[in-house]
Write a protein that holds these residues in place. Structure first.
Motif, PDB file in Angstrom:
ATOM      1  N   VAL A 109      -6.205   7.040  14.517  1.00  0.00           N
ATOM      2  CA  VAL A 109      -5.203   5.995  14.744  1.00  0.00           C
ATOM      3  C   VAL A 109      -5.846   4.609  14.639  1.00  0.00           C
ATOM      4  O   VAL A 109      -5.277   3.692  14.027  1.00  0.00           O
ATOM      5  CB  VAL A 109      -4.489   6.197  16.100  1.00  0.00           C
ATOM      6  N   GLN A 110      -7.029   4.445  15.194  1.00  0.00           N
ATOM      7  CA  GLN A 110      -7.738   3.163  15.087  1.00  0.00           C
ATOM      8  C   GLN A 110      -7.991   2.810  13.621  1.00  0.00           C
ATOM      9  O   GLN A 110      -7.853   1.653  13.217  1.00  0.00           O
ATOM     10  CB  GLN A 110      -9.058   3.215  15.844  1.00  0.00           C
ATOM     11  N   GLY A 111      -8.359   3.808  12.831  1.00  0.00           N
ATOM     12  CA  GLY A 111      -8.577   3.572  11.405  1.00  0.00           C
ATOM     13  C   GLY A 111      -7.308   3.168  10.689  1.00  0.00           C
ATOM     14  O   GLY A 111      -7.329   2.300   9.813  1.00  0.00           O
ATOM     15  N   ILE A 112      -6.186   3.779  11.061  1.00  0.00           N
ATOM     16  CA  ILE A 112      -4.900   3.415  10.465  1.00  0.00           C
ATOM     17  C   ILE A 112      -4.557   1.973  10.808  1.00  0.00           C
ATOM     18  O   ILE A 112      -4.162   1.189   9.940  1.00  0.00           O
ATOM     19  CB  ILE A 112      -3.784   4.371  10.939  1.00  0.00           C
ATOM     20  N   VAL A 113      -4.718   1.610  12.071  1.00  0.00           N
ATOM     21  CA  VAL A 113      -4.395   0.247  12.511  1.00  0.00           C
ATOM     22  C   VAL A 113      -5.240  -0.773  11.752  1.00  0.00           C
ATOM     23  O   VAL A 113      -4.723  -1.789  11.255  1.00  0.00           O
ATOM     24  CB  VAL A 113      -4.579   0.098  14.037  1.00  0.00           C
ATOM     25  N   ALA A 114      -6.522  -0.513  11.617  1.00  0.00           N
ATOM     26  CA  ALA A 114      -7.398  -1.439  10.900  1.00  0.00           C
ATOM     27  C   ALA A 114      -7.074  -1.453   9.404  1.00  0.00           C
ATOM     28  O   ALA A 114      -6.971  -2.522   8.790  1.00  0.00           O
ATOM     29  CB  ALA A 114      -8.854  -1.058  11.119  1.00  0.00           C
ATOM     30  N   GLY A 115      -6.895  -0.283   8.838  1.00  0.00           N
ATOM     31  CA  GLY A 115      -6.642  -0.200   7.399  1.00  0.00           C
ATOM     32  C   GLY A 115      -5.322  -0.815   6.991  1.00  0.00           C
ATOM     33  O   GLY A 115      -5.223  -1.472   5.957  1.00  0.00           O
ATOM     34  N   ILE A 116      -4.303  -0.600   7.793  1.00  0.00           N
ATOM     35  CA  ILE A 116      -2.987  -1.131   7.449  1.00  0.00           C
ATOM     36  C   ILE A 116      -2.987  -2.651   7.515  1.00  0.00           C
ATOM     37  O   ILE A 116      -2.219  -3.313   6.821  1.00  0.00           O
ATOM     38  CB  ILE A 116      -1.887  -0.498   8.327  1.00  0.00           C
ATOM     39  N   GLY A 117      -3.873  -3.206   8.322  1.00  0.00           N
ATOM     40  CA  GLY A 117      -4.012  -4.659   8.371  1.00  0.00           C
ATOM     41  C   GLY A 117      -4.416  -5.232   7.022  1.00  0.00           C
ATOM     42  O   GLY A 117      -3.947  -6.302   6.621  1.00  0.00           O
ATOM     43  N   PHE A 118      -5.263  -4.523   6.303  1.00  0.00           N
ATOM     44  CA  PHE A 118      -5.665  -4.979   4.970  1.00  0.00           C
ATOM     45  C   PHE A 118      -4.497  -4.918   3.993  1.00  0.00           C
ATOM     46  O   PHE A 118      -4.327  -5.816   3.168  1.00  0.00           O
ATOM     47  CB  PHE A 118      -6.840  -4.157   4.445  1.00  0.00           C
ATOM     48  N   LEU A 119      -3.698  -3.873   4.085  1.00  0.00           N
ATOM     49  CA  LEU A 119      -2.525  -3.763   3.229  1.00  0.00           C
ATOM     50  C   LEU A 119      -1.546  -4.903   3.518  1.00  0.00           C
ATOM     51  O   LEU A 119      -1.050  -5.559   2.606  1.00  0.00           O
ATOM     52  CB  LEU A 119      -1.832  -2.414   3.435  1.00  0.00           C
ATOM     53  N   GLY A 120      -1.304  -5.144   4.798  1.00  0.00           N
ATOM     54  CA  GLY A 120      -0.414  -6.243   5.179  1.00  0.00           C
ATOM     55  C   GLY A 120      -0.961  -7.592   4.765  1.00  0.00           C
ATOM     56  O   GLY A 120      -0.224  -8.466   4.298  1.00  0.00           O
ATOM     57  N   ALA A 121      -2.270  -7.779   4.899  1.00  0.00           N
ATOM     58  CA  ALA A 121      -2.879  -9.059   4.523  1.00  0.00           C
ATOM     59  C   ALA A 121      -2.683  -9.346   3.045  1.00  0.00           C
ATOM     60  O   ALA A 121      -2.557 -10.503   2.637  1.00  0.00           O
ATOM     61  CB  ALA A 121      -4.359  -9.057   4.875  1.00  0.00           C
ATOM     62  N   GLY A 122      -2.615  -8.285   2.250  1.00  0.00           N
ATOM     63  CA  GLY A 122      -2.403  -8.467   0.820  1.00  0.00           C
ATOM     64  C   GLY A 122      -1.020  -8.990   0.480  1.00  0.00           C
ATOM     65  O   GLY A 122      -0.794  -9.469  -0.633  1.00  0.00           O
ATOM     66  N   THR A 123      -0.095  -8.940   1.415  1.00  0.00           N
ATOM     67  CA  THR A 123       1.261  -9.432   1.159  1.00  0.00           C
ATOM     68  C   THR A 123       1.427 -10.896   1.558  1.00  0.00           C
ATOM     69  O   THR A 123       2.464 -11.489   1.291  1.00  0.00           O
ATOM     70  CB  THR A 123       2.317  -8.602   1.914  1.00  0.00           C
ATOM     71  N   ILE A 124       0.414 -11.470   2.196  1.00  0.00           N
ATOM     72  CA  ILE A 124       0.512 -12.844   2.675  1.00  0.00           C
ATOM     73  C   ILE A 124       0.012 -13.792   1.592  1.00  0.00           C
ATOM     74  O   ILE A 124      -1.062 -13.609   1.036  1.00  0.00           O
ATOM     75  CB  ILE A 124      -0.284 -13.032   3.979  1.00  0.00           C
ATOM     76  N   LEU A 125       0.806 -14.798   1.317  1.00  0.00           N
ATOM     77  CA  LEU A 125       0.486 -15.771   0.276  1.00  0.00           C
ATOM     78  C   LEU A 125       0.569 -17.169   0.874  1.00  0.00           C
ATOM     79  O   LEU A 125       1.588 -17.539   1.466  1.00  0.00           O
ATOM     80  CB  LEU A 125       1.482 -15.628  -0.883  1.00  0.00           C
ATOM     81  N   LYS A 126      -0.507 -17.919   0.745  1.00  0.00           N
ATOM     82  CA  LYS A 126      -0.512 -19.301   1.230  1.00  0.00           C
ATOM     83  C   LYS A 126      -0.377 -20.225   0.037  1.00  0.00           C
ATOM     84  O   LYS A 126      -1.170 -20.185  -0.895  1.00  0.00           O
ATOM     85  CB  LYS A 126      -1.807 -19.614   1.976  1.00  0.00           C
TER      86      LYS A 126
END
Length: 157
Positions: free
Chosen positions: A77-94
């Protein structure tokens, strides 16, 4: 080397349907969230949210089926939480030229969808169901509050 036949064995029907039901619940609940995101033309839509929830549930259930202990499952579960953060970060555009940031809601939605998938795999199904419905309500109706706030009187300087 002979084929290990145990990898081909199916569990009894009750276990098969209980585990399969959790995977199906994760997919359906991810789809509920994703359908709302698809409706507003989000970068991550219906299929993405189904796959995030299903993948999260699959990681946890596969570990449980392999005999992982509670601490082992916690690490998954910890790995999922950390890994999904990278996927979500890829959707953020500044957009530096305009000082705007886009995709934060999409990133947060991907994160909560992963949590729904994990919850569907390890606990009572009312928790991820309630969470998915609540997420859908927030996504569908909070935008109205935000738009009414921006249409109000200008801020006092």
């Amino acid at each position: 080397m002979p084929l290990d036949r145990s990898i081909l064995d199916l569990p009894d029907a009750a276990h098969f349907f209980a585990t399969g039901g959790r995977l199906l619940a994760a997919a359906v609940l991810g789809g509920l969230i994703g359908a709302q995101r698809e409706r507003v033309h989000s970068a991550a839509g219906f299929r993405t949210h189904i796959l995030v929830a299903l993948g999260s549930a699959l990681f946890v259930l596969a570990g449980r089926e392999a005999g992982f202990s509670a601490p082992d499952t916690s690490r998954v579960v910890q790995g999922i939480v950390a890994g999904i953060g990278f996927l979500g970060a890829g959707t953020i555009l500044k957009l530096a030229d305009r000082g705007e940031v886009h995709g934060l809601t999409t990133a947060a939605t991907i994160w909560v969808t992963a949590a729904v998938g994990v919850a569907a795999s390890i606990g009572p199904l009312w928790i991820p169901t309630f969470s998915a419905v609540l997420t859908w309500v927030v996504l569908a109706f909070a935008v109205r509050l935000e738009s009414s706030r921006t249409k109000g009187p200008p801020p006092v300087s």
